[in-house]
Design a protein around this motif. Sequence first.
Motif, short mmCIF file in Angstrom:
data_model
loop_
_atom_site.label_atom_id
_atom_site.label_comp_id
_atom_site.label_asym_id
_atom_site.label_seq_id
_atom_site.Cartn_x
_atom_site.Cartn_y
_atom_site.Cartn_z
N GLU A 1 0.93 -1.03 -0.06
CA GLU A 1 -0.10 -0.10 -0.02
C GLU A 1 0.85 1.20 0.14
O GLU A 1 0.58 2.20 -0.76
CB GLU A 1 -0.77 -0.02 1.35
CG GLU A 1 -2.10 -0.92 0.88
CD GLU A 1 -2.86 -1.04 2.26
OE1 GLU A 1 -2.92 -0.22 3.07
OE2 GLU A 1 -3.63 -2.11 2.28
N GLU A 2 2.03 1.11 0.47
CA GLU A 2 2.80 2.45 0.93
C GLU A 2 3.65 2.69 -0.49
O GLU A 2 3.39 3.73 -1.02
CB GLU A 2 3.79 2.03 1.68
CG GLU A 2 3.39 2.30 3.04
CD GLU A 2 4.50 2.25 4.22
OE1 GLU A 2 5.74 1.84 3.99
OE2 GLU A 2 4.18 2.92 5.21
N ALA A 3 3.85 1.65 -1.29
CA ALA A 3 4.62 1.64 -2.41
C ALA A 3 3.50 2.39 -3.46
O ALA A 3 3.86 3.21 -4.33
CB ALA A 3 5.07 0.51 -2.95
N LEU B 1 3.17 6.13 -5.88
CA LEU B 1 2.97 5.99 -7.47
C LEU B 1 1.67 6.96 -7.50
O LEU B 1 1.57 7.85 -8.41
CB LEU B 1 2.66 4.69 -7.78
CG LEU B 1 2.43 4.50 -9.47
CD1 LEU B 1 3.66 5.02 -10.05
CD2 LEU B 1 1.87 3.00 -9.70
N LEU B 2 0.68 6.65 -6.56
CA LEU B 2 -0.54 7.23 -7.00
C LEU B 2 -0.77 8.73 -6.55
O LEU B 2 -1.21 9.75 -7.33
CB LEU B 2 -1.77 6.63 -6.17
CG LEU B 2 -1.99 5.12 -6.80
CD1 LEU B 2 -2.84 4.47 -5.96
CD2 LEU B 2 -2.64 5.35 -8.15
N SER B 3 -0.11 9.09 -5.48
CA SER B 3 -0.21 10.34 -4.87
C SER B 3 0.74 11.52 -5.75
O SER B 3 0.38 12.71 -5.95
CB SER B 3 0.19 10.43 -3.29
OG SER B 3 1.68 10.49 -3.44
N MET B 4 1.58 10.78 -6.55
CA MET B 4 2.31 11.66 -7.68
C MET B 4 1.11 12.18 -8.74
O MET B 4 1.52 13.35 -9.18
CB MET B 4 3.49 11.24 -8.21
CG MET B 4 4.81 11.00 -7.38
SD MET B 4 6.31 10.20 -8.19
CE MET B 4 6.77 11.90 -8.91
N ALA B 5 0.24 11.63 -8.73
CA ALA B 5 -0.88 11.83 -9.56
C ALA B 5 -2.12 12.55 -8.78
O ALA B 5 -3.01 12.69 -9.51
CB ALA B 5 -1.36 10.93 -10.71
N GLY B 6 -1.95 12.81 -7.52
CA GLY B 6 -2.92 13.30 -6.89
C GLY B 6 -4.02 12.39 -6.60
O GLY B 6 -5.19 12.61 -6.42
N ARG C 1 11.79 8.42 -3.64
CA ARG C 1 11.85 7.07 -3.17
C ARG C 1 12.88 7.09 -2.13
O ARG C 1 12.66 6.48 -1.29
CB ARG C 1 12.32 6.19 -4.51
CG ARG C 1 12.85 4.78 -4.04
CD ARG C 1 12.72 4.03 -5.33
NE ARG C 1 13.24 2.84 -5.07
CZ ARG C 1 14.74 2.37 -5.08
NH1 ARG C 1 15.42 3.55 -5.61
NH2 ARG C 1 15.23 1.16 -5.01
N GLY C 2 13.83 7.59 -2.44
CA GLY C 2 15.12 7.58 -1.27
C GLY C 2 14.72 8.36 -0.07
O GLY C 2 15.16 7.79 1.05
N ILE C 3 13.93 9.35 -0.20
CA ILE C 3 13.49 9.75 1.27
C ILE C 3 12.58 8.84 2.06
O ILE C 3 12.65 8.73 3.13
CB ILE C 3 12.88 11.20 1.01
CG1 ILE C 3 13.62 12.37 0.59
CG2 ILE C 3 11.96 11.76 2.13
CD1 ILE C 3 13.01 13.72 0.23
N ALA C 4 11.52 8.14 1.23
CA ALA C 4 10.50 7.33 1.85
C ALA C 4 11.67 6.09 2.38
O ALA C 4 10.99 5.49 3.45
CB ALA C 4 9.76 6.89 0.68
N LEU C 5 12.56 5.73 1.97
CA LEU C 5 13.33 4.48 2.32
C LEU C 5 14.16 4.98 3.31
O LEU C 5 14.99 4.03 3.75
CB LEU C 5 13.89 3.73 1.20
CG LEU C 5 13.07 3.15 0.14
CD1 LEU C 5 13.87 2.46 -1.20
CD2 LEU C 5 12.13 2.09 0.58
N GLY C 6 14.32 6.33 3.57
CA GLY C 6 15.52 6.64 4.49
C GLY C 6 16.96 6.72 4.02
O GLY C 6 17.78 6.74 4.52
N ASP D 1 8.40 -0.35 -6.59
CA ASP D 1 9.41 0.87 -6.63
C ASP D 1 9.86 0.93 -8.15
O ASP D 1 9.85 1.84 -8.83
CB ASP D 1 10.66 0.17 -6.15
CG ASP D 1 10.70 0.91 -4.71
OD1 ASP D 1 9.88 1.55 -4.34
OD2 ASP D 1 11.87 0.62 -4.08
N GLN D 2 9.76 -0.27 -8.91
CA GLN D 2 10.20 -0.08 -10.42
C GLN D 2 9.01 0.64 -11.06
O GLN D 2 9.13 1.36 -12.05
CB GLN D 2 10.32 -1.62 -10.85
CG GLN D 2 10.82 -1.69 -12.41
CD GLN D 2 12.16 -1.02 -12.63
OE1 GLN D 2 12.95 -1.24 -11.76
NE2 GLN D 2 12.10 -0.33 -13.72
#
Lengths: 453, 453
Positions: free
Chosen positions: A260-262, A266-271, A344-349, B263-264
């Motif tokens: 769900e997080e992944a 993806l989805l929130s980048m398109a609002g 992606r990098g921020i989300a994964l720390g 991620d991909q």
Amino acid sequence: MAEPAETRTRTAAHLEALTQALETGTLRRVARMLNALPPAEIARLLESLPPPQRAVVWELVDESYDGDVLAELNDEVRATLLEDMEAEEVVAALEGLDPDDLADILQDLPDTVIRQVLASMDQENRRRLEAVLSYPEDTAGGLMNTDTVTVRADVTLDVVLRYLRMRGEIPELTDSLFVVDRNGRYLGVLPLTALLTRDPILTVAEVMEREPEGIPATTPATEVAQLFQHRDLVSAAVVDERGRLLGRITVDDVVDVIREEADQALLSMAGLDEEDDMFAPVPVSYRRRALWLGVNLATAFLASWVVGLFQDTIDQVVALAVLMPIVASMGGIAGSQTLTLAIRGIALGQVSSANAAWLLTKELLVGLLNGMTWAVVVGLIAWFWFDNTQIAAVIAAAIIINLICAAFAGLTIPLALRRMGIDPALAGSMALTTVTDVVGFFAFLGLASLYLA
Amino acid sequence: MAEPAETRTRTAAHLEALTQALETGTLRRVARMLNALPPAEIARLLESLPPPQRAVVWELVDESYDGDVLAELNDEVRATLLEDMEAEEVVAALEGLDPDDLADILQDLPDTVIRQVLASMDQENRRRLEAVLSYPEDTAGGLMNTDTVTVRADVTLDVVLRYLRMRGEIPELTDSLFVVDRNGRYLGVLPLTALLTRDPILTVAEVMEREPEGIPATTPATEVAQLFQHRDLVSAAVVDERGRLLGRITVDDVVDVIREEADQALLSMAGLDEEDDMFAPVPVSYRRRALWLGVNLATAFLASWVVGLFQDTIDQVVALAVLMPIVASMGGIAGSQTLTLAIRGIALGQVSSANAAWLLTKELLVGLLNGMTWAVVVGLIAWFWFDNTQIAAVIAAAIIINLICAAFAGLTIPLALRRMGIDPALAGSMALTTVTDVVGFFAFLGLASLYLA
């Protein structure tokens, strides 16, 4: 989620079979097919059906599965199905669900139904449910179940073995028993494999593992997911602030969190939102999308206003209007590459202030090199097209400027948004495009007004 | 991947502590901190470090962890670390790795090292490795390990219990034993929990579960991931075409598949790859990004060419140049919403020809409604800005046309790409922008040339 195109997922295959069966009206076949599937897959199929067919298929789901299917559905689809159910049906469906699933579902229900559900539960189960309900959904406490099997450290394995056999049942996804002291404090785990292979005369204390430590109930779900991934866990203990065992989290719930997080990124980048129904009624989707388009319109007018500043220049050299979308487009694409990596990098720390400076230098250099490369290409094309070396020089310079700004914005915007407490995936893309449009138009038309007009 | 901004992931916290320790030069502290972490987390940290620091930290990792850390690293980072290692170091690091991890890593190594690794293994392990290597990395066969514990159906639980105790060890993440017949054919599972709770005089056949069925070794990894999610599995048997047990897949590897696939999808929408090193040398990143920018440039020139067709019109009414980015931008945003939903739905098997018609109707209606809404807004603004009702009417019409086309393209492009065997996440976004730019400019400037010039 990407996959080789030639494969057809099981869900897609089931969806097509189901749709065909619905069209030919062989409902009995649909029901048979459906109820042979696991609840999670029935949920995926219901989510994939337009509302009229969804209602038909939902009626065909075996009543004993209703609760598990509801637990697996996304929030919005679940809410629409619950709306059409009688209170008694809902109460019956929810009977026997795990407290974590029940806690999720209850939040969508009207108060009267919640009271009926609570009234239908025995005291023990109500107490368990309340424990889960007291933590937010996206914390360890909200993810936990209370079906733990506990043992004391001072008994022998033989005693544990006899206890389990007497108990006669062990909850699903139990890979280890939890060791607690007399005050209910969590001490460690006794893996079932140890129980099966070690000498039965040993005590639990001699065999138990003190790792992993108990997960505090307030730990965010994201962190729980990382812990499970890093340590390859099947289940883990959840403890309160005094270290007392509250319940356990199992890997199936963690897998859902990860997916769900992944998806959400993806989805929130398109609002969009992961919990939205793909088949929501047109007015609902219309309003949701309109909001996002409205925000975009404001940023688009900003770019348009910048162009407006240079109307006189465009009036003199109309080729500028022809070429200006290219400057904006190249900046947007280059910036979105940096932005996506950063999000992606921020989300994964993996991206933070510790390495931001190094990354920024790298991204700026990549931007500079690509800027110079494409400046030459675009410059040459513009020169041949409009037979004007000045236009070629201006667009080349504008592309270099915009690609460097894009790299800078692509990394600093998500870091800044995160610091402000805003989800970088949600707002980053639009903020970036605003920057690359404005900078692109301003650099291109501004330089043109200096050297061409 | 999205998460509340106030939380700081464990990886981010470790990364900052590590960077600080590196800066102050207290390497012994770094080593102690590092080697207390699980290998998967060490891998995440190595991926998050710029190459010079990465080399230092890699030296500090305890040699006995090297293999497990290598197995968890992304392909590119692993390749750079392996390059700097002596062949003997590599052979020593890879000793004792699971065959599935080993198979992954071997693909990055030069032939001479592969031969050395194979020579260092005993016959049994070499045979196991070869079994895994004979299947592609992204299939059930490539994901499996061969460390199965098998039992026969005709023995009693008591015999199984004594066998396990004699064996003394059960592989990690074993939640059930596999039941096979004398020819090695997979018959079902014997859960450890059943072994612990059922009467020991019962036979395996009386207690075993025939579900889930064995997973054929050629099953795509994506489908394996769906199966694990739908059935909440911890481990599952992998079988050959004749139903013989080959090995087993465990949930930890499936979790990695799920995370990497999600991620991909996010990264490939920006032309990036999940296996790339965020800190790759500038020339490497430059070349990779340049390719994507080059493709975009071709599509940007197509849009630019459309604008070029209407130079005369723009020359007469310069306001068109000011407003045209708005038409393209609104179309791009609306289309990308539909596109993102479609890409995710296709990957999950939730969008297919079975419901495409229904979805298309819905998306077209949403596009029409939003088109009308924003046509009015933009029309009014344009009217006030340029005091020209004709421009207002033309831009309003162009926005409606573009938003309807955007909805159509947002759904049909990914479906068509998928049918052509192209990853919709990779090519969809650029194809869509091309459509919305071209249609937007053509509709706006074309209408303008008819009614304004």
